[in-house]
Design a protein around this motif. Structure first.
Motif, PDB file in Angstrom:
ATOM      1  N   MET A 269       4.787   1.060   4.356  1.00  7.32           N
ATOM      2  CA  MET A 269       5.639   0.733   3.213  1.00  7.32           C
ATOM      3  C   MET A 269       5.110  -0.478   2.447  1.00  7.32           C
ATOM      4  O   MET A 269       4.988  -0.448   1.212  1.00  7.32           O
ATOM      5  N   VAL A 270       4.790  -1.543   3.158  1.00  9.18           N
ATOM      6  CA  VAL A 270       4.350  -2.750   2.452  1.00  9.18           C
ATOM      7  C   VAL A 270       3.009  -2.521   1.765  1.00  9.18           C
ATOM      8  O   VAL A 270       2.728  -3.135   0.717  1.00  9.18           O
ATOM      9  N   GLY A 271       2.186  -1.622   2.304  1.00 10.44           N
ATOM     10  CA  GLY A 271       0.924  -1.305   1.637  1.00 10.44           C
ATOM     11  C   GLY A 271       1.143  -0.682   0.273  1.00 10.44           C
ATOM     12  O   GLY A 271       0.475  -1.044  -0.714  1.00 10.44           O
ATOM     13  N   ASP A 272       2.091   0.277   0.193  1.00 10.58           N
ATOM     14  CA  ASP A 272       2.405   0.895  -1.100  1.00 10.58           C
ATOM     15  C   ASP A 272       3.035  -0.119  -2.054  1.00 10.58           C
ATOM     16  O   ASP A 272       2.744  -0.138  -3.258  1.00 10.58           O
ATOM     17  N   VAL A 273       3.926  -0.951  -1.532  1.00 10.62           N
ATOM     18  CA  VAL A 273       4.589  -1.949  -2.375  1.00 10.62           C
ATOM     19  C   VAL A 273       3.578  -2.936  -2.949  1.00 10.62           C
ATOM     20  O   VAL A 273       3.614  -3.268  -4.144  1.00 10.62           O
ATOM     21  N   ASN A 274       2.665  -3.385  -2.120  1.00 13.65           N
ATOM     22  CA  ASN A 274       1.654  -4.327  -2.618  1.00 13.65           C
ATOM     23  C   ASN A 274       0.756  -3.688  -3.674  1.00 13.65           C
ATOM     24  O   ASN A 274       0.320  -4.369  -4.617  1.00 13.65           O
ATOM     25  N   ALA A 275       0.487  -2.397  -3.537  1.00 14.25           N
ATOM     26  CA  ALA A 275      -0.282  -1.699  -4.575  1.00 14.25           C
ATOM     27  C   ALA A 275       0.485  -1.695  -5.895  1.00 14.25           C
ATOM     28  O   ALA A 275      -0.104  -1.875  -6.971  1.00 14.25           O
ATOM     29  N   ALA A 276       1.802  -1.499  -5.819  1.00 14.99           N
ATOM     30  CA  ALA A 276       2.629  -1.501  -7.026  1.00 14.99           C
ATOM     31  C   ALA A 276       2.700  -2.898  -7.649  1.00 14.99           C
ATOM     32  O   ALA A 276       2.640  -3.048  -8.877  1.00 14.99           O
ATOM     33  N   ILE A 277       2.845  -3.913  -6.808  1.00 17.76           N
ATOM     34  CA  ILE A 277       2.871  -5.290  -7.311  1.00 17.76           C
ATOM     35  C   ILE A 277       1.566  -5.601  -8.038  1.00 17.76           C
ATOM     36  O   ILE A 277       1.559  -6.145  -9.158  1.00 17.76           O
ATOM     37  N   ASN A 278       0.457  -5.241  -7.420  1.00 17.33           N
ATOM     38  CA  ASN A 278      -0.846  -5.490  -8.050  1.00 17.33           C
ATOM     39  C   ASN A 278      -0.949  -4.761  -9.380  1.00 17.33           C
ATOM     40  O   ASN A 278      -1.422  -5.325 -10.379  1.00 17.33           O
ATOM     41  N   GLY A 279      -0.491  -3.509  -9.408  1.00 15.78           N
ATOM     42  CA  GLY A 279      -0.527  -2.744 -10.648  1.00 15.78           C
ATOM     43  C   GLY A 279       0.283  -3.392 -11.753  1.00 15.78           C
ATOM     44  O   GLY A 279      -0.125  -3.414 -12.922  1.00 15.78           O
ATOM     45  N   ALA A 280       1.446  -3.946 -11.382  1.00 16.94           N
ATOM     46  CA  ALA A 280       2.286  -4.608 -12.385  1.00 16.94           C
ATOM     47  C   ALA A 280       1.562  -5.797 -13.001  1.00 16.94           C
ATOM     48  O   ALA A 280       1.568  -5.990 -14.228  1.00 16.94           O
ATOM     49  N   PHE A 281       0.908  -6.592 -12.173  1.00 21.11           N
ATOM     50  CA  PHE A 281       0.186  -7.752 -12.697  1.00 21.11           C
ATOM     51  C   PHE A 281      -1.070  -7.333 -13.469  1.00 21.11           C
ATOM     52  O   PHE A 281      -1.407  -7.941 -14.496  1.00 21.11           O
ATOM     53  N   VAL A 282      -1.748  -6.290 -13.001  1.00 24.39           N
ATOM     54  CA  VAL A 282      -2.903  -5.774 -13.745  1.00 24.39           C
ATOM     55  C   VAL A 282      -2.471  -5.334 -15.144  1.00 24.39           C
ATOM     56  O   VAL A 282      -3.185  -5.550 -16.136  1.00 24.39           O
ATOM     57  N   GLY A 283      -1.288  -4.718 -15.231  1.00 25.38           N
ATOM     58  CA  GLY A 283      -0.782  -4.256 -16.521  1.00 25.38           C
ATOM     59  C   GLY A 283      -0.297  -5.369 -17.430  1.00 25.38           C
ATOM     60  O   GLY A 283      -0.012  -5.121 -18.605  1.00 25.38           O
ATOM     61  N   GLY A 284      -0.137  -6.574 -16.897  1.00 25.05           N
ATOM     62  CA  GLY A 284       0.269  -7.695 -17.731  1.00 25.05           C
ATOM     63  C   GLY A 284       1.632  -8.274 -17.438  1.00 25.05           C
ATOM     64  O   GLY A 284       2.116  -9.134 -18.186  1.00 25.05           O
ATOM     65  N   ALA A 285       2.270  -7.837 -16.358  1.00 29.72           N
ATOM     66  CA  ALA A 285       3.560  -8.431 -15.991  1.00 29.72           C
ATOM     67  C   ALA A 285       3.369  -9.899 -15.651  1.00 29.72           C
ATOM     68  O   ALA A 285       2.337 -10.302 -15.108  1.00 29.72           O
ATOM     69  N   GLU A 286       4.380 -10.689 -15.965  1.00 25.78           N
ATOM     70  CA  GLU A 286       4.330 -12.127 -15.680  1.00 25.78           C
ATOM     71  C   GLU A 286       5.089 -12.477 -14.406  1.00 25.78           C
ATOM     72  O   GLU A 286       4.730 -13.426 -13.702  1.00 25.78           O
TER      73      GLU A 286
ATOM     74  N   LEU B 203      11.050  -4.652   4.603  1.00 24.32           N
ATOM     75  CA  LEU B 203       9.866  -5.405   4.176  1.00 24.32           C
ATOM     76  C   LEU B 203       9.876  -6.805   4.794  1.00 24.32           C
ATOM     77  O   LEU B 203      10.911  -7.479   4.815  1.00 24.32           O
ATOM     78  N   GLU B 204       8.714  -7.224   5.274  1.00 23.43           N
ATOM     79  CA  GLU B 204       8.584  -8.568   5.833  1.00 23.43           C
ATOM     80  C   GLU B 204       7.895  -9.457   4.796  1.00 23.43           C
ATOM     81  O   GLU B 204       6.795  -9.151   4.332  1.00 23.43           O
ATOM     82  N   LEU B 205       8.553 -10.527   4.448  1.00 21.15           N
ATOM     83  CA  LEU B 205       8.080 -11.396   3.371  1.00 21.15           C
ATOM     84  C   LEU B 205       6.656 -11.889   3.617  1.00 21.15           C
ATOM     85  O   LEU B 205       5.855 -12.012   2.684  1.00 21.15           O
ATOM     86  N   GLU B 206       6.319 -12.132   4.875  1.00 24.73           N
ATOM     87  CA  GLU B 206       4.991 -12.673   5.180  1.00 24.73           C
ATOM     88  C   GLU B 206       3.866 -11.680   4.901  1.00 24.73           C
ATOM     89  O   GLU B 206       2.703 -12.079   4.777  1.00 24.73           O
ATOM     90  N   ASP B 207       4.210 -10.387   4.782  1.00 23.42           N
ATOM     91  CA  ASP B 207       3.192  -9.375   4.490  1.00 23.42           C
ATOM     92  C   ASP B 207       3.153  -8.979   3.014  1.00 23.42           C
ATOM     93  O   ASP B 207       2.269  -8.234   2.587  1.00 23.42           O
ATOM     94  N   LEU B 208       4.126  -9.465   2.249  1.00 25.30           N
ATOM     95  CA  LEU B 208       4.228  -9.093   0.841  1.00 25.30           C
ATOM     96  C   LEU B 208       3.248  -9.907  -0.003  1.00 25.30           C
ATOM     97  O   LEU B 208       2.982 -11.075   0.285  1.00 25.30           O
ATOM     98  N   ASP B 209       2.714  -9.275  -1.044  1.00 21.88           N
ATOM     99  CA  ASP B 209       1.871  -9.983  -2.013  1.00 21.88           C
ATOM    100  C   ASP B 209       2.590 -11.277  -2.426  1.00 21.88           C
ATOM    101  O   ASP B 209       3.727 -11.233  -2.913  1.00 21.88           O
ATOM    102  N   PRO B 210       1.975 -12.422  -2.237  1.00 26.31           N
ATOM    103  CA  PRO B 210       2.657 -13.701  -2.484  1.00 26.31           C
ATOM    104  C   PRO B 210       3.011 -13.964  -3.940  1.00 26.31           C
ATOM    105  O   PRO B 210       3.734 -14.929  -4.237  1.00 26.31           O
ATOM    106  N   ARG B 211       2.547 -13.137  -4.840  1.00 29.27           N
ATOM    107  CA  ARG B 211       2.913 -13.305  -6.240  1.00 29.27           C
ATOM    108  C   ARG B 211       4.324 -12.794  -6.534  1.00 29.27           C
ATOM    109  O   ARG B 211       4.893 -13.095  -7.600  1.00 29.27           O
ATOM    110  N   ALA B 212       4.890 -12.008  -5.600  1.00 31.62           N
ATOM    111  CA  ALA B 212       6.188 -11.372  -5.831  1.00 31.62           C
ATOM    112  C   ALA B 212       7.302 -12.059  -5.052  1.00 31.62           C
ATOM    113  O   ALA B 212       7.082 -12.601  -3.965  1.00 31.62           O
ATOM    114  N   HIS B 213       8.506 -12.010  -5.609  1.00 31.98           N
ATOM    115  CA  HIS B 213       9.710 -12.436  -4.911  1.00 31.98           C
ATOM    116  C   HIS B 213      10.306 -11.206  -4.211  1.00 31.98           C
ATOM    117  O   HIS B 213      10.009 -10.062  -4.567  1.00 31.98           O
TER     118      HIS B 213
END
Length: 282
Positions: free
Chosen positions: A35-52, A66-76
């Motif tokens: 699950m966290v692997g897919d979520v991190n891919a989505a987070i990365n995609g959002a930032f690649v697309g220009g999300a702030e 989801l475990e916060l320590e495994d989540l892309d640190p750019r996301a809340h």
């Protein structure tokens, strides 16, 4: 641009069985990693697309998957349950409560509605529910969440899941919805799963494309419903309705079907959640 990512689990890459999505089972830990692997891919995609800014709402089980320590640190991360907006916790953020408003929603790991053909782990909220209608439109969790976001004028811009979930979303929300098909269901508990690297590349690309289009002015219309909202819920068994009928304002249409007239979609969603809780587990 601020993005809210809602992440469920049954539509995640490699997931095909309840054991992978149920706390306490032998495969629960592996499912969480998928699950966290897919979520991190989505987070990365959002930032690649220009999300702030990106916030993830844990939308599975008691929202502690989801475990916060495994989540892309750019996301809340919105974690824990119950919360006012459940799978879309944080949706109500805006200047009136001192928060920046979300501009778009992304749905990751979503599944098809109850009764769908060749749809991995298809259901609508729980196996107690056989069907849900909003103003006579048959919906699953995709539609329930899209309509709740629509109440705030926020569109769903991308989604990942199996092929049937993606088709369900595009049928309801429009063929221009960016989707990432990560598996092909052969039945409710079987699927041909993409290699994880390919699945996550699809997720990243779909979200990046959706955000890029939005920022370029190609904004998708939110999924909105006329008020009052007529909510109809078909339960599997009469005893489910015996209990759910205790919700004030419900009308019993049959042994297994309830109707509720809500002032708006936010109230309709709260009524639906209350019904499913009251219905019990038997």
């Amino acid at each position: 641009m601020r993005i809210l990512i809602s992440c469920d689990m049954e539509g995640i890459s490699g997931i095909v069985d309840w054991e992978q999505v149920t706390p306490g089972t032998a495969e629960w830990g592996r499912g969480r990693k998928l699950m966290v692997g897919d979520v991190n891919a989505a987070i990365n995609g959002a930032f690649v697309g220009g999300a702030e800014k990106v916030t993830v709402s844990d939308a599975h089980w008691h929202a502690r998957t989801l475990e916060l320590e495994d989540l892309d640190p750019r996301a809340h991360l919105n974690s824990g349950s119950p919360s006012p907006f459940s799978m879309l916790q944080g949706l109500e953020d805006g200047p009136e409560n001192g928060r920046e408003r979300y501009e778009a929603v992304v749905l990751i790991g979503f599944h098809a509605m109850a009764g769908a053909k060749k749809a991995v782990l298809c259901h609508t909220w729980s196996d107690k529910v056989a069907g849900v209608w909003l103003n006579d439109v048959h919906v699953g969790e995709i539609g329930l969440n899209a309509a709740t976001a629509g109440h705030f004028g926020i569109p769903v811009i991308a989604l990942s899941g199996d092929r049937v979930a993606c088709l369900e979303a595009q049928t309801l929300l429009g063929q221009d919805l960016e989707v990432a098909v990560v598996k092909e269901g052969a039945g409710r508990f079987a699927a041909e799963c993409l290699p994880l690297a390919e699945a996550r590349e699809r997720i990243c690309d779909a979200v990046a494309k959706a955000v890029t289009k939005y920022r370029a002015g190609q904004k998708r219309a939110p999924f909105t419903l006329a008020s009052p909202v007529r909510l109809v819920v078909e339960f599997q068994l009469p005893q489910h309705v015996d209990n759910a009928y205790l919700l004030p304002g419900t009308t019993r249409l049959s042994g297994t079907r309830l109707e509720y007239s809500a002032a708006d979609m936010v109230m309709a969603m709260r009524a639906f959640r209350a019904m499913t809780l009251l219905a019990g587990n038997n």
